[in-house]
Design an enzyme around this catalytic site. Sequence first.
Site, PDB file in Angstrom:
ATOM      1  CB  SER A 286      -0.960  -0.043   1.190  1.00  0.00           C
ATOM      2  OG  SER A 286      -1.973   0.923   1.060  1.00  0.00           O
TER       3      SER A 286
ATOM      4  CG  ASP B  24      -6.733  -2.685  -3.803  1.00  0.00           C
ATOM      5  OD1 ASP B  24      -7.300  -1.694  -3.296  1.00  0.00           O
ATOM      6  OD2 ASP B  24      -5.499  -2.845  -3.776  1.00  0.00           O
TER       7      ASP B  24
END
Length: 319
Positions: free
Chosen positions: A169, A262
């Site tokens: 991330s 996602d």
Amino acid sequence: MTSSSESKEVELDFSPYLKVYKDGTVERIFGSPFVPPSLDDPITNVSSKDITISSQISARIYLPKLTDPNKKLPVLVYYHGGGFCLESAFSFLHHRYLNQIVSKANVVAVSVEYRLSPEHPLPAAFEDSWAALQWVASHSVKGSEINGEKEPWIIDYGDFDQVYVGGDSAGGNIAYNMAVKAGDDNESLVGGVKILGAVLAFPYFCDLETKKESMAYQMWMFVYPSVPGGINNPLINPFADSAPDLSKIGCRKVFLCCAEKDDLRDANLHYVKALKKSGYEGEVELVDVEGEDHCFQAFDPYTDKAQSLISKMASFIRG
């Protein structure tokens, strides 16, 4: 400083992640508790300890169970996720996850504790991350003057021909930007150390398709309120007008993983496609996981899909 008082007036509400109060205090709603390092993890047999790099930067270093004490191991400089404002190198989720990666990849890992926004807005995290990478590289040079004490685990077991950067991330974003900076003709790592590969797991990238109402956009403007160009800044948008040539990334191979559910998947796939078209001469490996969401393997590393993904990361590092 944190606070969970409901009586104070909220200035910014990023629930379910964090709240910022008008008195300046920050309540981090999301996150896992800090856990101590271990000299022999009962599941992976990985050892870890906490180290100080500078007055502002610390890290947790990991060493796998050694079968040959004379063998040099790859070095992974890892940056944790959390939107540049959450989590820690010392948190339960990241500690458990790093134990898995280190065990499977047979790698020495340095998990960097960089400063978080909003107390330390960006670019503080990028500055800390580069300083930590330089500190690791300094172990390749006898008598280097880089700040901080030398770490025996890196000196004794680290192979500086096999240095990797990686993260999930926001950490994946940092790893990418460290590789880009290392490939800049005006920048270099101590001792001429080169980055062999980058492990970009669900990297926090945006592009011009990222909507202003999205969490990705809003979080970026929150963690870097003075950012030049906003969402068109190359630190978050690899496709920005002012971004470096994608082919110039300073590593010889790139591993990127994303997931079907996602919200960052489209930007991640856009990056891989653009990197392959850029003239980049290195190896590019993409893993797109069906049915899963952002950083699923860090939240529960013991599922079949998580174990498979971590094994693929490890295989990439082992070469």
